[in-house]
Design an enzyme around this catalytic site. Structure first.
Site, PDB file in Angstrom:
ATOM      1  N   ASP A   1       0.813  -1.211   0.000  1.00 12.17           N
ATOM      2  CA  ASP A   1       0.000   0.000   0.000  1.00 12.17           C
ATOM      3  C   ASP A   1       0.851   1.266   0.000  1.00 12.17           C
ATOM      4  O   ASP A   1       2.015   1.255   0.403  1.00 12.17           O
ATOM      5  CB  ASP A   1      -0.879   0.038   1.268  1.00 12.17           C
ATOM      6  CG  ASP A   1      -1.988  -0.995   1.239  1.00 12.17           C
ATOM      7  OD1 ASP A   1      -2.023  -1.823   0.327  1.00 12.17           O
ATOM      8  OD2 ASP A   1      -2.825  -0.964   2.168  1.00 12.17           O
TER       9      ASP A   1
ATOM     10  N   HIS B   1       3.489  -2.294   3.297  1.00 12.42           N
ATOM     11  CA  HIS B   1       3.498  -0.927   2.758  1.00 12.42           C
ATOM     12  C   HIS B   1       4.840  -0.692   2.080  1.00 12.42           C
ATOM     13  O   HIS B   1       5.867  -0.756   2.758  1.00 12.42           O
ATOM     14  CB  HIS B   1       3.324   0.105   3.876  1.00 12.42           C
ATOM     15  CG  HIS B   1       1.984   0.051   4.545  1.00 12.42           C
ATOM     16  ND1 HIS B   1       1.658  -0.883   5.493  1.00 12.42           N
ATOM     17  CD2 HIS B   1       0.884   0.832   4.368  1.00 12.42           C
ATOM     18  CE1 HIS B   1       0.405  -0.676   5.879  1.00 12.42           C
ATOM     19  NE2 HIS B   1      -0.093   0.352   5.220  1.00 12.42           N
TER      20      HIS B   1
HETATM   21 ZN   LIG Z   1      -2.567   3.310   3.280  1.00  9.62          ZN
END
Ligand SMILES: [Zn+2]
Length: 243
Positions: free
Chosen positions: A33, A175
């Site tokens: 992400d 992430h």
């Molecule tokens: Zn995010």
């Protein structure tokens, strides 16, 4: 399928969020992400290439518009690209019109490479925002394995947890960057500060890839959906991240 379970399956398709698939195949989806990021995303891509793994990148539209070369490179590598909003606002606090704008603007930045997949910023959504995503043609994608890479600083802690919990059909949350760099992570215990340095995440990712390659096939979320029966949960609490 009896009428009641058919109704339940239909409601879950409209309002549920994908967490994993039930499958006999040893497949796993790694998701990343908040990117793309010129410093960190290429390092993730190098690791994925080294282990012949494909991932799914839920991108922030504003970052994608700034780095279209990275978007192209990710798509060319056979990875999937999904939407993570235009600028990472929490959806429950926005109006319906603002939420639809966030998805459309991000979609515009990611064309022609985007798959109909949406992950809400911070994993936060309401029944209404989920319904809007459905009407716009999007599958909402959560996860069932959370690396905790926005607060955990030890690669071995992250990889140990992931390797203990991993099972076929899973979706893992990573992430490749943190869009809210340095800010206290939303929805996380205040004593945890977010961890903008991605070296720990990269270390954990390499340990997981190294241990599981040969056993697991790392596939994109669209490929995962073809490999088994989707499992969707009703996730309308303030934060999926703490689910
Ligand atoms: Zn995010």
């Amino acid at each position: 399928m009896n009428p009641q379970s058919l109704l339940s399956a239909s409601v879950r398709k409209v309002l549920g969020s994908l967490t994993h698939v039930v499958t006999t195949q040893t497949v796993l989806s790694l998701t990343f992400d908040d990117g793309p990021d010129p410093e960190n995303t290429p390092q993730v891509l190098t690791l994925l290439e080294k282990y012949q793994a494909r991932g799914t990148f839920f991108m922030v539209g504003r970052a994608a518009a700034t780095h279209p070369d990275l978007v192209r490179r990710i798509a060319a590598g056979g990875h999937a690209i999904g939407i993570h909003s235009w600028d990472h606002r929490a959806f429950p606090g926005l109006s319906s019109r603002e939420r639809r704008w966030q998805i459309r603007e991000c979609e515009r930045a990611l064309q022609p490479y985007v798959s109909p997949l949406f992950r809400p910023p911070y994993g936060e959504q309401t029944v209404m925002s989920r319904l809007e995503a459905f009407v716009m043609g999007y599958e909402v994608v959560g996860w069932n394995l959370n690396s905790g890479d926005w607060y955990e600083s030890q690669p071995s802690v992250m990889s140990k947890y992931l390797l203990e919990m991993v099972a076929p059909g899973g979706i893992v949350l990573f992430h490749d960057t943190l869009y809210d760099k340095g800010a206290p992570a939303h929805g996380v215990d205040p004593e945890h500060t977010s961890w903008p340095d991605r070296q720990a995440m990269l270390g954990a990712l390499e340990m997981v890839l190294d241990r599981l390659c040969g056993t697991y096939q790392f596939v994109t979320v669209p490929e995962l959906l073809q490999a088994g029966r989707p499992r969707r949960s009703f996730w309308f609490k303030p934060s999926l991240a703490t689910a």
